[in-house]
Write a protein that holds these residues in place. Structure first.
Motif, mmCIF file in Angstrom:
data_model
loop_
_atom_site.group_PDB
_atom_site.id
_atom_site.type_symbol
_atom_site.label_atom_id
_atom_site.label_comp_id
_atom_site.label_asym_id
_atom_site.label_seq_id
_atom_site.Cartn_x
_atom_site.Cartn_y
_atom_site.Cartn_z
ATOM 1 N N ALA A 161 0.815 -1.215 0.000
ATOM 2 C CA ALA A 161 0.000 0.000 0.000
ATOM 3 C C ALA A 161 0.850 1.266 0.000
ATOM 4 O O ALA A 161 0.545 2.235 -0.702
ATOM 5 N N VAL A 162 1.917 1.284 0.793
ATOM 6 C CA VAL A 162 2.769 2.470 0.879
ATOM 7 C C VAL A 162 3.503 2.683 -0.441
ATOM 8 O O VAL A 162 3.544 3.795 -0.978
ATOM 9 N N THR A 163 4.091 1.619 -0.954
ATOM 10 C CA THR A 163 4.783 1.692 -2.240
ATOM 11 C C THR A 163 3.842 2.182 -3.335
ATOM 12 O O THR A 163 4.196 3.061 -4.126
ATOM 13 N N ASP A 164 2.632 1.626 -3.357
ATOM 14 C CA ASP A 164 1.654 2.020 -4.378
ATOM 15 C C ASP A 164 1.315 3.504 -4.274
ATOM 16 O O ASP A 164 1.187 4.196 -5.291
ATOM 17 N N LYS A 165 1.169 3.996 -3.050
ATOM 18 C CA LYS A 165 0.829 5.405 -2.851
ATOM 19 C C LYS A 165 1.955 6.313 -3.331
ATOM 20 O O LYS A 165 1.721 7.300 -4.034
ATOM 21 N N ILE A 166 3.190 5.988 -2.960
ATOM 22 C CA ILE A 166 4.331 6.807 -3.371
ATOM 23 C C ILE A 166 4.465 6.811 -4.892
ATOM 24 O O ILE A 166 4.649 7.863 -5.517
#
Length: 257
Positions: free
Chosen positions: A5-10
């Motif tokens: 989720a974090v990677t996708d957001k960045i």
């Protein structure tokens, strides 16, 4: 496979040109939990993107308590570790900036601390963000400079910074963090940000010395994708909310256009 989720957001922000703000919290500098809760509720209403937790010298064991407090208030803001060494690891954050200090030549911060914490990371559910960390001269000796025993990159030599970032990119690093350090007198120069942005296809995080809205605007204009506000917010939380309001409007204009 670990959740992304974090990677996708960045990466989605990066690909779509949206700017983001990270609030850097040093556990040792939070004297009053009630004040922190009040501050957290304020920034929550201003579309904060990320919370970074850590520092060069974290002496307390308050990291886990801070993460638990954040999660009680808001589970939507990703909490990302910004560790000064392996002892600051906790598996309760959402992600970790796996920092390799590529601007220095101290093996402990290039790979040594990483080997120590790697088995713990492998057992955790935490997202790992392989990050080339580049310390830039901010006009004053900072904690990271002292602790890492490394020489910062010259702030007026973009070609050196670019060569360093290119080497990190060829080594496979996926993110780059330009940092003038906590309490820097001057932030990372626009020329360095522009030089790296022009040739490195990766999200660019910039922090240190960004204690006014104008300085934040300059960093974004030069090419920063994520700006980190730490010391400035400690002294004046309204700076953080002002910056968040600016970025929110900026990103809305992208959607309109």
């Amino acid at each position: 496979m670990k959740h992304s989720a974090v990677t996708d957001k960045i990466l989605s922000n990066y690909r779509e040109g949206r700017k983001a703000i990270a609030w850097l919290i040093d556990p040792d500098k939070l004297a009053d939990k009630a004040d922190f809760l009040a501050q957290l509720k304020i920034v929550q209403r201003h579309h904060l993107d990320f919370i970074f937790i850590g520092g060069s010298l974290v002496e307390s064991n308050g990291t886990e308590e801070i993460i638990a407090t954040i999660k009680q208030i808001d589970t939507t803001i990703p909490v990302i570790l910004f560790p000064g060494n392996a002892s600051q690891f906790t598996p309760n954050a959402d992600a970790i900036l796996f920092l390799s200090l590529i601007s220095g030549r101290n093996p402990e911060f290039l790979i040594g601390q990483h080997v120590t914490v790697a088995p713990l990371l492998a057992k955790s559910k935490m997202e790992v963000l392989p990050t080339g960390y580049m310390l830039v001269d901010g006009g004053v000796t900072t904690s990271v400079n002292y602790i890492s025993q490394t020489i910062p990159l010259p702030n007026n030599k973009p070609e050196i910074a670019l060569a360093t970032a290119l080497a990190g990119s060829f080594l496979g690093l996926k993110y780059f963090y330009l940092d003038a350090g906590s309490g820097a007198q001057v932030p990372v120069s626009s020329s360095i940000i522009q030089a790296i942005k022009s040739q490195i296809d990766a999200p660019l995080i910039v922090g240190g010395g960004l204690n006014t809205l104008d300085k934040v605007k300059s960093s974004f204009k030069a090419g920063a994708d994520v700006v980190v506000i730490g010391n400035g917010a400690e002294k004046n939380l309204s700076l953080l909310t002002e910056v968040l309001e600016y970025v929110h409007v900026l990103n809305l204009s992208l959607n309109i256009n």
